[in-house]
Scaffold this motif. Structure first.
Motif, PDB file in Angstrom:
ATOM      1  N   THR A 179       0.867  -1.259  -0.027  1.00 27.15           N
ATOM      2  CA  THR A 179       0.213  -0.023   0.017  1.00 27.15           C
ATOM      3  C   THR A 179       0.939   1.209  -0.049  1.00 27.15           C
ATOM      4  O   THR A 179       2.134   1.003   0.281  1.00 27.15           O
ATOM      5  CB  THR A 179      -0.933   0.035   1.208  1.00 27.15           C
ATOM      6  OG1 THR A 179       0.006   0.102   2.465  1.00 27.15           O
ATOM      7  CG2 THR A 179      -1.686  -1.111   1.360  1.00 27.15           C
ATOM      8  N   THR A 180       0.209   2.316  -0.038  1.00 27.34           N
ATOM      9  CA  THR A 180       0.931   3.515  -0.070  1.00 27.34           C
ATOM     10  C   THR A 180       1.676   3.993   1.259  1.00 27.34           C
ATOM     11  O   THR A 180       2.737   4.186   1.398  1.00 27.34           O
ATOM     12  CB  THR A 180       0.122   4.709  -0.508  1.00 27.34           C
ATOM     13  OG1 THR A 180      -0.558   4.480  -1.785  1.00 27.34           O
ATOM     14  CG2 THR A 180       0.700   6.198  -0.370  1.00 27.34           C
ATOM     15  N   ALA A 181       0.972   3.532   2.278  1.00 25.72           N
ATOM     16  CA  ALA A 181       1.427   3.788   3.655  1.00 25.72           C
ATOM     17  C   ALA A 181       2.877   2.651   3.558  1.00 25.72           C
ATOM     18  O   ALA A 181       3.718   3.044   4.371  1.00 25.72           O
ATOM     19  CB  ALA A 181       0.587   3.491   4.812  1.00 25.72           C
ATOM     20  N   MET A 182       2.780   1.422   3.185  1.00 28.76           N
ATOM     21  CA  MET A 182       3.821   0.476   3.355  1.00 28.76           C
ATOM     22  C   MET A 182       4.889   0.988   2.525  1.00 28.76           C
ATOM     23  O   MET A 182       6.028   0.925   3.141  1.00 28.76           O
ATOM     24  CB  MET A 182       3.255  -0.760   2.854  1.00 28.76           C
ATOM     25  CG  MET A 182       2.293  -1.579   3.744  1.00 28.76           C
ATOM     26  SD  MET A 182       1.882  -2.934   3.183  1.00 28.76           S
ATOM     27  CE  MET A 182       2.965  -3.929   3.111  1.00 28.76           C
ATOM     28  N   TYR A 183       4.721   1.623   1.308  1.00 25.77           N
ATOM     29  CA  TYR A 183       5.913   2.273   0.576  1.00 25.77           C
ATOM     30  C   TYR A 183       6.818   3.505   1.355  1.00 25.77           C
ATOM     31  O   TYR A 183       7.802   3.352   1.719  1.00 25.77           O
ATOM     32  CB  TYR A 183       5.457   2.934  -0.827  1.00 25.77           C
ATOM     33  CG  TYR A 183       5.334   1.767  -1.804  1.00 25.77           C
ATOM     34  CD1 TYR A 183       6.361   1.097  -2.353  1.00 25.77           C
ATOM     35  CD2 TYR A 183       3.868   1.542  -2.443  1.00 25.77           C
ATOM     36  CE1 TYR A 183       6.244   0.034  -3.391  1.00 25.77           C
ATOM     37  CE2 TYR A 183       3.760   0.693  -3.484  1.00 25.77           C
ATOM     38  CZ  TYR A 183       5.011   0.010  -3.943  1.00 25.77           C
ATOM     39  OH  TYR A 183       4.925  -1.137  -5.134  1.00 25.77           O
ATOM     40  N   ALA A 184       5.656   4.178   1.942  1.00 25.32           N
ATOM     41  CA  ALA A 184       6.373   5.145   2.753  1.00 25.32           C
ATOM     42  C   ALA A 184       7.002   4.566   4.062  1.00 25.32           C
ATOM     43  O   ALA A 184       8.101   5.157   4.216  1.00 25.32           O
ATOM     44  CB  ALA A 184       5.100   6.316   3.319  1.00 25.32           C
ATOM     45  N   GLY A 185       6.458   3.733   4.659  1.00 18.74           N
ATOM     46  CA  GLY A 185       7.014   3.051   5.790  1.00 18.74           C
ATOM     47  C   GLY A 185       8.630   2.487   5.388  1.00 18.74           C
ATOM     48  O   GLY A 185       9.521   2.507   6.232  1.00 18.74           O
ATOM     49  N   MET A 186       8.530   1.934   4.288  1.00 21.22           N
ATOM     50  CA  MET A 186       9.682   1.098   3.659  1.00 21.22           C
ATOM     51  C   MET A 186      10.948   2.156   3.295  1.00 21.22           C
ATOM     52  O   MET A 186      12.152   2.012   3.556  1.00 21.22           O
ATOM     53  CB  MET A 186       9.575   0.399   2.491  1.00 21.22           C
ATOM     54  CG  MET A 186       8.643  -1.022   2.997  1.00 21.22           C
ATOM     55  SD  MET A 186       8.285  -2.131   1.775  1.00 21.22           S
ATOM     56  CE  MET A 186       9.905  -2.904   1.699  1.00 21.22           C
ATOM     57  N   ALA A 187      10.562   3.590   2.691  1.00 21.16           N
ATOM     58  CA  ALA A 187      11.281   4.321   2.340  1.00 21.16           C
ATOM     59  C   ALA A 187      12.051   5.031   3.600  1.00 21.16           C
ATOM     60  O   ALA A 187      13.038   5.137   3.599  1.00 21.16           O
ATOM     61  CB  ALA A 187      10.760   5.380   1.733  1.00 21.16           C
ATOM     62  N   ASP A 188      11.210   5.183   4.750  1.00 22.93           N
ATOM     63  CA  ASP A 188      11.677   5.645   6.121  1.00 22.93           C
ATOM     64  C   ASP A 188      12.655   4.824   6.586  1.00 22.93           C
ATOM     65  O   ASP A 188      13.556   5.150   7.227  1.00 22.93           O
ATOM     66  CB  ASP A 188      10.484   6.029   6.833  1.00 22.93           C
ATOM     67  CG  ASP A 188       9.691   7.155   6.470  1.00 22.93           C
ATOM     68  OD1 ASP A 188      10.238   8.078   5.517  1.00 22.93           O
ATOM     69  OD2 ASP A 188       8.484   7.263   6.992  1.00 22.93           O
ATOM     70  N   ALA A 189      12.481   3.519   6.806  1.00 21.70           N
ATOM     71  CA  ALA A 189      13.193   2.395   7.026  1.00 21.70           C
ATOM     72  C   ALA A 189      14.431   2.512   6.533  1.00 21.70           C
ATOM     73  O   ALA A 189      15.377   2.326   7.179  1.00 21.70           O
ATOM     74  CB  ALA A 189      12.647   1.111   7.188  1.00 21.70           C
ATOM     75  N   LEU A 190      14.528   2.450   5.179  1.00 18.91           N
ATOM     76  CA  LEU A 190      15.725   2.407   4.378  1.00 18.91           C
ATOM     77  C   LEU A 190      16.516   3.783   4.792  1.00 18.91           C
ATOM     78  O   LEU A 190      17.979   3.618   4.817  1.00 18.91           O
ATOM     79  CB  LEU A 190      15.637   2.252   2.722  1.00 18.91           C
ATOM     80  CG  LEU A 190      14.955   1.078   2.561  1.00 18.91           C
ATOM     81  CD1 LEU A 190      14.453   1.207   1.128  1.00 18.91           C
ATOM     82  CD2 LEU A 190      16.275   0.063   2.578  1.00 18.91           C
ATOM     83  N   ASP A 191      16.024   4.872   4.700  1.00 17.05           N
ATOM     84  CA  ASP A 191      16.570   6.235   5.234  1.00 17.05           C
ATOM     85  C   ASP A 191      17.179   5.831   6.542  1.00 17.05           C
ATOM     86  O   ASP A 191      18.584   6.239   6.923  1.00 17.05           O
ATOM     87  CB  ASP A 191      15.683   7.506   5.151  1.00 17.05           C
ATOM     88  CG  ASP A 191      15.198   7.768   3.632  1.00 17.05           C
ATOM     89  OD1 ASP A 191      15.859   7.015   2.715  1.00 17.05           O
ATOM     90  OD2 ASP A 191      14.316   8.436   3.582  1.00 17.05           O
TER      91      ASP A 191
END
Length: 116
Positions: free
Chosen positions: A31-43
């Protein structure tokens, strides 16, 4: 273990950050929220000098079925700042080793992220 969203779990121990896709009822579709969470986790992992490697894993029966089509249709990416594009930039520019622990099918973005 920390919940990034209800569908993403993050754990860091011994220099290893493990990002777990945890939406089994929907076959780990993103989901969009998961993409945002994964981007934050990678950062976060990129910025932490104690993190030496990132592991991305799904469930033993499914890695990911790709995009959640209903979510994608409701919130399509319309700018380069959309969470899906933030995630793709974060994973493609990640400088530490990434290990994908894939068990079961990997479809769509579930396959695309493996190339990084």
């Amino acid at each position: 273990m920390k919940n990034l969203t209800s569908d993403l779990l993050l754990d860091t121990a011994g220099g290893v950050t493990t990002l777990t896709i945890h939406r089994v009822a929907k076959k780990n579709s993103f989901t969009t929220a998961m993409y945002a969470g994964m981007a934050d986790a990678l950062d976060q992992a990129q910025a932490d000098p104690a993190v030496r490697v990132l592991v991305i894993q799904g469930h033993e029966t499914i890695f990911s079925a790709g995009n959640d089509i209903a979510d994608f249709l409701q919130t399509p990416p319309t700018t380069l700042d959309a969470p899906v594009f933030r995630f793709m930039r974060a994973i493609s520019s990640f400088t530490k080793p990434i290990v994908a622990a894939v068990c079961g099918p990997a479809v769509g973005i579930g396959t695309t992220l493996l190339f990084h």
